[in-house]
Motif scaffolding. Structure first.
Motif, PDB file in Angstrom:
ATOM      1  N   GLU A 104       7.141  -4.463   0.159  1.00  0.00           N
ATOM      2  CA  GLU A 104       8.203  -3.501   0.441  1.00  0.00           C
ATOM      3  C   GLU A 104       9.439  -3.764  -0.419  1.00  0.00           C
ATOM      4  N   GLY A 105       9.795  -5.020  -0.570  1.00  0.00           N
ATOM      5  CA  GLY A 105      10.973  -5.358  -1.366  1.00  0.00           C
ATOM      6  C   GLY A 105      10.829  -4.930  -2.815  1.00  0.00           C
ATOM      7  N   GLU A 106       9.705  -5.263  -3.432  1.00  0.00           N
ATOM      8  CA  GLU A 106       9.488  -4.897  -4.836  1.00  0.00           C
ATOM      9  C   GLU A 106       9.385  -3.383  -5.002  1.00  0.00           C
ATOM     10  N   THR A 107       8.786  -2.710  -4.033  1.00  0.00           N
ATOM     11  CA  THR A 107       8.676  -1.251  -4.092  1.00  0.00           C
ATOM     12  C   THR A 107      10.061  -0.609  -4.010  1.00  0.00           C
ATOM     13  N   HIS A 108      10.900  -1.097  -3.103  1.00  0.00           N
ATOM     14  CA  HIS A 108      12.255  -0.549  -2.962  1.00  0.00           C
ATOM     15  C   HIS A 108      13.077  -0.787  -4.224  1.00  0.00           C
ATOM     16  N   VAL A 109      12.980  -1.967  -4.807  1.00  0.00           N
ATOM     17  CA  VAL A 109      13.743  -2.269  -6.025  1.00  0.00           C
ATOM     18  C   VAL A 109      13.333  -1.337  -7.150  1.00  0.00           C
ATOM     19  N   LEU A 110      12.024  -1.155  -7.330  1.00  0.00           N
ATOM     20  CA  LEU A 110      11.545  -0.285  -8.396  1.00  0.00           C
ATOM     21  C   LEU A 110      11.925   1.175  -8.136  1.00  0.00           C
ATOM     22  N   ALA A 111      11.737   1.643  -6.915  1.00  0.00           N
ATOM     23  CA  ALA A 111      12.069   3.036  -6.586  1.00  0.00           C
ATOM     24  C   ALA A 111      13.550   3.307  -6.773  1.00  0.00           C
ATOM     25  N   ALA A 112      14.390   2.337  -6.466  1.00  0.00           N
ATOM     26  CA  ALA A 112      15.837   2.513  -6.615  1.00  0.00           C
ATOM     27  C   ALA A 112      16.250   2.640  -8.074  1.00  0.00           C
ATOM     28  N   SER A 113      15.436   2.125  -8.977  1.00  0.00           N
ATOM     29  CA  SER A 113      15.773   2.178 -10.404  1.00  0.00           C
ATOM     30  C   SER A 113      15.271   3.459 -11.071  1.00  0.00           C
ATOM     31  N   MET A 114      14.572   4.309 -10.314  1.00  0.00           N
ATOM     32  CA  MET A 114      14.003   5.535 -10.867  1.00  0.00           C
ATOM     33  C   MET A 114      14.618   6.758 -10.201  1.00  0.00           C
ATOM     34  N   SER A 115      14.554   7.887 -10.919  1.00  0.00           N
ATOM     35  CA  SER A 115      14.985   9.138 -10.284  1.00  0.00           C
ATOM     36  C   SER A 115      13.862   9.595  -9.360  1.00  0.00           C
ATOM     37  N   MET A 116      14.182  10.442  -8.400  1.00  0.00           N
ATOM     38  CA  MET A 116      13.180  10.936  -7.464  1.00  0.00           C
ATOM     39  C   MET A 116      12.097  11.730  -8.189  1.00  0.00           C
ATOM     40  N   ASP A 122      11.047  11.183 -11.244  1.00  0.00           N
ATOM     41  CA  ASP A 122      10.176  10.219 -11.911  1.00  0.00           C
ATOM     42  C   ASP A 122       9.185   9.601 -10.935  1.00  0.00           C
ATOM     43  N   VAL A 123       9.655   9.280  -9.742  1.00  0.00           N
ATOM     44  CA  VAL A 123       8.764   8.711  -8.727  1.00  0.00           C
ATOM     45  C   VAL A 123       7.701   9.733  -8.347  1.00  0.00           C
ATOM     46  N   PHE A 124       8.112  10.985  -8.136  1.00  0.00           N
ATOM     47  CA  PHE A 124       7.197  12.035  -7.692  1.00  0.00           C
ATOM     48  C   PHE A 124       6.181  12.395  -8.770  1.00  0.00           C
ATOM     49  N   LYS A 125       6.650  12.581  -9.997  1.00  0.00           N
ATOM     50  CA  LYS A 125       5.767  13.033 -11.076  1.00  0.00           C
ATOM     51  C   LYS A 125       4.939  11.900 -11.673  1.00  0.00           C
ATOM     52  N   GLY A 126       5.483  10.702 -11.678  1.00  0.00           N
ATOM     53  CA  GLY A 126       4.783   9.597 -12.320  1.00  0.00           C
ATOM     54  C   GLY A 126       4.156   8.637 -11.338  1.00  0.00           C
ATOM     55  N   THR A 127       3.417   9.162 -10.360  1.00  0.00           N
ATOM     56  CA  THR A 127       2.884   8.290  -9.315  1.00  0.00           C
ATOM     57  C   THR A 127       1.940   7.231  -9.862  1.00  0.00           C
ATOM     58  N   LYS A 128       1.171   7.554 -10.905  1.00  0.00           N
ATOM     59  CA  LYS A 128       0.261   6.554 -11.489  1.00  0.00           C
ATOM     60  C   LYS A 128       1.061   5.440 -12.158  1.00  0.00           C
ATOM     61  N   ASP A 129       2.095   5.819 -12.906  1.00  0.00           N
ATOM     62  CA  ASP A 129       2.939   4.813 -13.556  1.00  0.00           C
ATOM     63  C   ASP A 129       3.695   3.996 -12.515  1.00  0.00           C
ATOM     64  N   PHE A 130       4.194   4.676 -11.490  1.00  0.00           N
ATOM     65  CA  PHE A 130       4.913   4.000 -10.414  1.00  0.00           C
ATOM     66  C   PHE A 130       3.999   2.981  -9.735  1.00  0.00           C
ATOM     67  N   LYS A 131       2.781   3.395  -9.425  1.00  0.00           N
ATOM     68  CA  LYS A 131       1.804   2.510  -8.778  1.00  0.00           C
ATOM     69  C   LYS A 131       1.513   1.295  -9.666  1.00  0.00           C
ATOM     70  N   ARG A 132       1.308   1.539 -10.950  1.00  0.00           N
ATOM     71  CA  ARG A 132       1.007   0.444 -11.892  1.00  0.00           C
ATOM     72  C   ARG A 132       2.177  -0.552 -11.955  1.00  0.00           C
ATOM     73  N   GLU A 133       3.389  -0.023 -11.999  1.00  0.00           N
ATOM     74  CA  GLU A 133       4.558  -0.915 -12.060  1.00  0.00           C
ATOM     75  C   GLU A 133       4.748  -1.704 -10.769  1.00  0.00           C
ATOM     76  N   VAL A 134       4.559  -1.034  -9.624  1.00  0.00           N
ATOM     77  CA  VAL A 134       4.671  -1.730  -8.335  1.00  0.00           C
ATOM     78  C   VAL A 134       3.640  -2.856  -8.281  1.00  0.00           C
ATOM     79  N   PHE A 135       2.400  -2.553  -8.640  1.00  0.00           N
ATOM     80  CA  PHE A 135       1.345  -3.568  -8.582  1.00  0.00           C
ATOM     81  C   PHE A 135       1.681  -4.748  -9.483  1.00  0.00           C
ATOM     82  N   GLY A 136       2.187  -4.453 -10.679  1.00  0.00           N
ATOM     83  CA  GLY A 136       2.541  -5.533 -11.605  1.00  0.00           C
ATOM     84  C   GLY A 136       3.618  -6.438 -11.042  1.00  0.00           C
TER      85      GLY A 136
END
Length: 118
Positions: free
Chosen positions: A37-49, A51-65
């Motif tokens: 949850e912490g890493e997901t919140h940090v990453l989501a806070a650094s992106m526009s909404m 970007d999060v919505f349209k780039g779900t595959k990239d978002f998922k890859r970055e969260v996992f990393g």
């Protein structure tokens, strides 16, 4: 003397070669959930909404990393995981509107492609 065997999700023991002290963390599941949850919140806070919505595959890859880096210190690996779909809070239809916008853009693109093909 009495012994109690803990369930697998109750404790996480951190030990091994190169680790000087034995560390025992209570409620391993809560620890891992907090990291995710912490890493997901940090990453989501650094992106526009958008970007999060349209780039779900990239978002998922970055969260996992980012989560995997944190889990490495416990010897844990992510084998598979899913990102929950983003949903609107009642009274705020931002994601619904973004979805409609994306559908309309795709429909318009298809009409242009058909017209150009004729």
């Amino acid at each position: 003397m009495r012994y109690h065997v803990a369930k697998p999700s109750e404790f996480l023991v951190i030990t091994g070669r190169g680790i000087d002290e034995l560390t025992i963390a209570k409620k391993a599941l809560e620890l891992v959930q907090g990291i995710i949850e912490g890493e997901t919140h940090v990453l989501a806070a650094s992106m526009s909404m958008e970007d999060v919505f349209k780039g779900t595959k990239d978002f998922k890859r970055e969260v996992f990393g980012k989560v995997q880096v944190e889990l490495n210190q416990f010897g844990l690996l992510i084998y598979n995981a899913n990102i929950k779909q983003l949903v609107d809070v009642r009274g705020h239809e931002y994601f619904s509107y973004l979805g409609l916008k994306t559908q309309m853009e795709a429909a318009n693109r298809a009409k242009v492609d058909v017209a150009e093909a004729k």
